[in-house]
Design a protein around this motif. Sequence first.
Motif, PDB file in Angstrom:
ATOM      1  N   THR A 108      31.080  43.246  43.123  1.00  0.00           N
ATOM      2  CA  THR A 108      32.086  44.311  43.012  1.00  0.00           C
ATOM      3  C   THR A 108      33.077  43.995  41.906  1.00  0.00           C
ATOM      4  O   THR A 108      33.758  42.965  41.941  1.00  0.00           O
ATOM      5  CB  THR A 108      32.848  44.487  44.332  1.00  0.00           C
ATOM      6  N   TYR A 109      33.133  44.879  40.908  1.00  0.00           N
ATOM      7  CA  TYR A 109      34.158  44.824  39.875  1.00  0.00           C
ATOM      8  C   TYR A 109      35.278  45.780  40.271  1.00  0.00           C
ATOM      9  O   TYR A 109      35.025  46.930  40.633  1.00  0.00           O
ATOM     10  CB  TYR A 109      33.602  45.280  38.526  1.00  0.00           C
ATOM     11  N   GLN A 110      36.526  45.320  40.165  1.00  0.00           N
ATOM     12  CA  GLN A 110      37.653  46.169  40.529  1.00  0.00           C
ATOM     13  C   GLN A 110      38.851  45.881  39.634  1.00  0.00           C
ATOM     14  O   GLN A 110      39.174  44.717  39.374  1.00  0.00           O
ATOM     15  CB  GLN A 110      38.030  45.941  41.996  1.00  0.00           C
ATOM     16  N   LEU A 111      39.510  46.943  39.176  1.00  0.00           N
ATOM     17  CA  LEU A 111      40.724  46.811  38.375  1.00  0.00           C
ATOM     18  C   LEU A 111      41.950  46.981  39.258  1.00  0.00           C
ATOM     19  O   LEU A 111      42.041  47.951  40.022  1.00  0.00           O
ATOM     20  CB  LEU A 111      40.771  47.882  37.279  1.00  0.00           C
ATOM     21  N   ASP A 112      42.875  46.036  39.158  1.00  0.00           N
ATOM     22  CA  ASP A 112      44.159  46.107  39.842  1.00  0.00           C
ATOM     23  C   ASP A 112      45.235  45.687  38.861  1.00  0.00           C
ATOM     24  O   ASP A 112      45.347  44.500  38.522  1.00  0.00           O
ATOM     25  CB  ASP A 112      44.192  45.185  41.064  1.00  0.00           C
ATOM     26  N   GLU A 113      46.016  46.660  38.373  1.00  0.00           N
ATOM     27  CA  GLU A 113      47.097  46.406  37.440  1.00  0.00           C
ATOM     28  C   GLU A 113      46.590  45.620  36.232  1.00  0.00           C
ATOM     29  O   GLU A 113      45.821  46.123  35.443  1.00  0.00           O
ATOM     30  CB  GLU A 113      48.253  45.707  38.167  1.00  0.00           C
ATOM     31  N   ASP A 114      46.978  44.332  36.100  1.00  0.00           N
ATOM     32  CA  ASP A 114      46.612  43.584  34.895  1.00  0.00           C
ATOM     33  C   ASP A 114      45.408  42.673  35.105  1.00  0.00           C
ATOM     34  O   ASP A 114      45.196  41.744  34.330  1.00  0.00           O
ATOM     35  CB  ASP A 114      47.792  42.759  34.393  1.00  0.00           C
ATOM     36  N   ALA A 115      44.589  42.940  36.120  1.00  0.00           N
ATOM     37  CA  ALA A 115      43.492  42.021  36.452  1.00  0.00           C
ATOM     38  C   ALA A 115      42.193  42.763  36.733  1.00  0.00           C
ATOM     39  O   ALA A 115      42.182  43.863  37.298  1.00  0.00           O
ATOM     40  CB  ALA A 115      43.867  41.161  37.647  1.00  0.00           C
ATOM     41  N   LEU A 116      41.107  42.116  36.332  1.00  0.00           N
ATOM     42  CA  LEU A 116      39.755  42.525  36.707  1.00  0.00           C
ATOM     43  C   LEU A 116      39.229  41.503  37.689  1.00  0.00           C
ATOM     44  O   LEU A 116      39.124  40.317  37.363  1.00  0.00           O
ATOM     45  CB  LEU A 116      38.846  42.581  35.473  1.00  0.00           C
ATOM     46  N   SER A 117      38.899  41.952  38.898  1.00  0.00           N
ATOM     47  CA  SER A 117      38.353  41.058  39.911  1.00  0.00           C
ATOM     48  C   SER A 117      36.856  41.275  40.040  1.00  0.00           C
ATOM     49  O   SER A 117      36.368  42.410  39.982  1.00  0.00           O
ATOM     50  CB  SER A 117      39.021  41.294  41.269  1.00  0.00           C
ATOM     51  N   LEU A 118      36.140  40.177  40.216  1.00  0.00           N
ATOM     52  CA  LEU A 118      34.701  40.204  40.460  1.00  0.00           C
ATOM     53  C   LEU A 118      34.445  39.439  41.749  1.00  0.00           C
ATOM     54  O   LEU A 118      34.699  38.234  41.818  1.00  0.00           O
ATOM     55  CB  LEU A 118      33.942  39.563  39.294  1.00  0.00           C
ATOM     56  N   LEU A 144      44.991  35.132  28.980  1.00  0.00           N
ATOM     57  CA  LEU A 144      43.993  35.284  30.027  1.00  0.00           C
ATOM     58  C   LEU A 144      44.179  34.167  31.037  1.00  0.00           C
ATOM     59  O   LEU A 144      44.257  32.989  30.670  1.00  0.00           O
ATOM     60  CB  LEU A 144      42.573  35.210  29.446  1.00  0.00           C
ATOM     61  N   GLU A 145      44.253  34.535  32.315  1.00  0.00           N
ATOM     62  CA  GLU A 145      44.278  33.569  33.408  1.00  0.00           C
ATOM     63  C   GLU A 145      43.105  33.855  34.332  1.00  0.00           C
ATOM     64  O   GLU A 145      42.787  35.021  34.589  1.00  0.00           O
ATOM     65  CB  GLU A 145      45.586  33.660  34.197  1.00  0.00           C
ATOM     66  N   VAL A 146      42.467  32.794  34.809  1.00  0.00           N
ATOM     67  CA  VAL A 146      41.362  32.937  35.756  1.00  0.00           C
ATOM     68  C   VAL A 146      41.748  32.275  37.059  1.00  0.00           C
ATOM     69  O   VAL A 146      42.212  31.131  37.078  1.00  0.00           O
ATOM     70  CB  VAL A 146      40.056  32.328  35.203  1.00  0.00           C
ATOM     71  N   ARG A 174      30.402  34.294  50.028  1.00  0.00           N
ATOM     72  CA  ARG A 174      31.506  35.085  49.480  1.00  0.00           C
ATOM     73  C   ARG A 174      32.230  34.265  48.423  1.00  0.00           C
ATOM     74  O   ARG A 174      32.643  33.131  48.695  1.00  0.00           O
ATOM     75  CB  ARG A 174      32.498  35.493  50.576  1.00  0.00           C
ATOM     76  N   ARG A 175      32.397  34.821  47.243  1.00  0.00           N
ATOM     77  CA  ARG A 175      33.135  34.155  46.186  1.00  0.00           C
ATOM     78  C   ARG A 175      33.870  35.212  45.354  1.00  0.00           C
ATOM     79  O   ARG A 175      33.434  36.366  45.268  1.00  0.00           O
ATOM     80  CB  ARG A 175      32.216  33.344  45.265  1.00  0.00           C
ATOM     81  N   VAL A 176      34.980  34.788  44.720  1.00  0.00           N
ATOM     82  CA  VAL A 176      35.810  35.704  43.939  1.00  0.00           C
ATOM     83  C   VAL A 176      36.168  35.047  42.609  1.00  0.00           C
ATOM     84  O   VAL A 176      36.476  33.844  42.560  1.00  0.00           O
ATOM     85  CB  VAL A 176      37.109  36.073  44.682  1.00  0.00           C
ATOM     86  N   ILE A 177      36.131  35.838  41.538  1.00  0.00           N
ATOM     87  CA  ILE A 177      36.651  35.442  40.223  1.00  0.00           C
ATOM     88  C   ILE A 177      37.607  36.542  39.781  1.00  0.00           C
ATOM     89  O   ILE A 177      37.237  37.724  39.779  1.00  0.00           O
ATOM     90  CB  ILE A 177      35.537  35.268  39.180  1.00  0.00           C
ATOM     91  N   ARG A 178      38.811  36.160  39.413  1.00  0.00           N
ATOM     92  CA  ARG A 178      39.821  37.143  39.019  1.00  0.00           C
ATOM     93  C   ARG A 178      40.285  36.838  37.590  1.00  0.00           C
ATOM     94  O   ARG A 178      40.798  35.740  37.323  1.00  0.00           O
ATOM     95  CB  ARG A 178      40.993  37.100  39.994  1.00  0.00           C
ATOM     96  N   TYR A 179      40.067  37.779  36.683  1.00  0.00           N
ATOM     97  CA  TYR A 179      40.470  37.659  35.290  1.00  0.00           C
ATOM     98  C   TYR A 179      41.763  38.444  35.110  1.00  0.00           C
ATOM     99  O   TYR A 179      41.752  39.685  35.164  1.00  0.00           O
ATOM    100  CB  TYR A 179      39.392  38.202  34.358  1.00  0.00           C
ATOM    101  N   ARG A 180      42.855  37.734  34.851  1.00  0.00           N
ATOM    102  CA  ARG A 180      44.148  38.407  34.734  1.00  0.00           C
ATOM    103  C   ARG A 180      44.627  38.337  33.283  1.00  0.00           C
ATOM    104  O   ARG A 180      44.495  37.302  32.619  1.00  0.00           O
ATOM    105  CB  ARG A 180      45.165  37.727  35.652  1.00  0.00           C
ATOM    106  N   PHE A 181      45.167  39.456  32.797  1.00  0.00           N
ATOM    107  CA  PHE A 181      45.680  39.546  31.427  1.00  0.00           C
ATOM    108  C   PHE A 181      47.165  39.899  31.497  1.00  0.00           C
ATOM    109  O   PHE A 181      47.561  41.048  31.249  1.00  0.00           O
ATOM    110  CB  PHE A 181      44.906  40.611  30.645  1.00  0.00           C
ATOM    111  N   PRO A 182      48.028  38.919  31.839  1.00  0.00           N
ATOM    112  CA  PRO A 182      49.447  39.211  31.980  1.00  0.00           C
ATOM    113  C   PRO A 182      50.118  39.407  30.621  1.00  0.00           C
ATOM    114  O   PRO A 182      49.648  38.916  29.597  1.00  0.00           O
ATOM    115  CB  PRO A 182      49.984  37.965  32.682  1.00  0.00           C
ATOM    116  N   ALA A 183      51.245  40.095  30.651  1.00  0.00           N
ATOM    117  CA  ALA A 183      52.041  40.200  29.433  1.00  0.00           C
ATOM    118  C   ALA A 183      52.614  38.840  29.092  1.00  0.00           C
ATOM    119  O   ALA A 183      52.941  38.043  29.974  1.00  0.00           O
ATOM    120  CB  ALA A 183      53.158  41.220  29.635  1.00  0.00           C
ATOM    121  N   GLU A 184      52.734  38.559  27.795  1.00  0.00           N
ATOM    122  CA  GLU A 184      53.238  37.266  27.344  1.00  0.00           C
ATOM    123  C   GLU A 184      54.687  37.073  27.785  1.00  0.00           C
ATOM    124  O   GLU A 184      55.484  37.999  27.718  1.00  0.00           O
ATOM    125  CB  GLU A 184      53.131  37.173  25.826  1.00  0.00           C
TER     126      GLU A 184
END
Length: 361
Positions: A161-171, A288-290, A351-361
């Motif tokens: 499952t790919y999902q967008l939440d605000e500044d993050a893409l979760s897989l 990018l934060e993981v 069950r496993r999760v990877i979250r790619y977050r792209f916060p503002a600097e």
Amino acid sequence: MDQSEAAGSSPALASQPFGQTSDARAATLYTLENARLRVCITDFGGRMVRIEAPDRHDHRGDVLLGFDNVLAYVANGGAFGALLGRCANRIAGASVTIDGQTYQLSKNNGDATLHGGAVGFDKVFWTVATAEAEPVPRLVLTHVSADGDQGFPGEVSIQATYQLDEDALSLSFQARTSKSTVINLSAHPYFNLAGTAGGDVLDHEVSIAADTFLPTDAAQIPTGDLLPVAGTPFDFRQPSLLGARIRQADPHLFHGLGYDHCFVVGTDAPTTPRFAVRVRDPASGRVLEVYTDQPGLQLYTGNKLTGAFAGHGGIIYRQSAGFALEAQGFPDAPHHPNFPSTILRPGETYRRVIRYRFPAE
């Protein structure tokens, strides 16, 4: 597993044709978008094709290496952006022994199995179970891997499952099996936070939350040891440029032709994804934060990109054109009892999760 939403229950994601494979199978490209991110994903290999993230001036740019149609992925794409399975990374000797029975696996990396074998999950079409734009953009992909697929035992049902939440893409992954088997699911996006035409990534600043890493032999198979990063080119506990020590005469860098190593980010079972890595491009200000509940993080600096093909925008992908961050179980775990187990048994749910977050600097 979660059941997909009823058809028509929410607005569908935007989609478009993505070309055909040589055997005339049509691929589709799906777009997830919110106020901050725009992400394109294809059902071929369940792969991320584009991620558009804003720079410090709020200008979006594509930060993912990739290709413009499915035929280019078949010809040149390897694992670019793809979902990895049944087992991400390497299994020595292309064999596993489970409960006293040995299984011969697909051999596709010297004497080893890499990323699930010759026909891993990166080379199959995933079934789209859900593609909805609201309440949040979400794409649910499923795949059934037959008993004996690439030599692995058990019929395995997988949901990604790919999902967008605000500044993050979760897989997020779920999997179940009919027989005890090996499961280690991940993804293989190549990032360049300067943009896909931004040259190499060696001037990116990297911080990895790892005190130890897994040394390998010359074939890049883990030795079974966990070595401290202190005093080595693998110490990213404080921000360091990716290229600052990549050319040091360290034996492990020789083995990987650069960074191609698994960092230990935690061997417990956290209830929420833990911080694993932060990468910043000083020029653009993109970050990018993981976060993940996986125990390992493979850092790969595109060492085997040779400039033999071009991707998005006709840009030639040379060595270090991008970096991959693969949150995963430890490579070759079935052969190392001291590693966290990657065995999944009937009645259990992976069950496993990877979250790619792209916060503002």
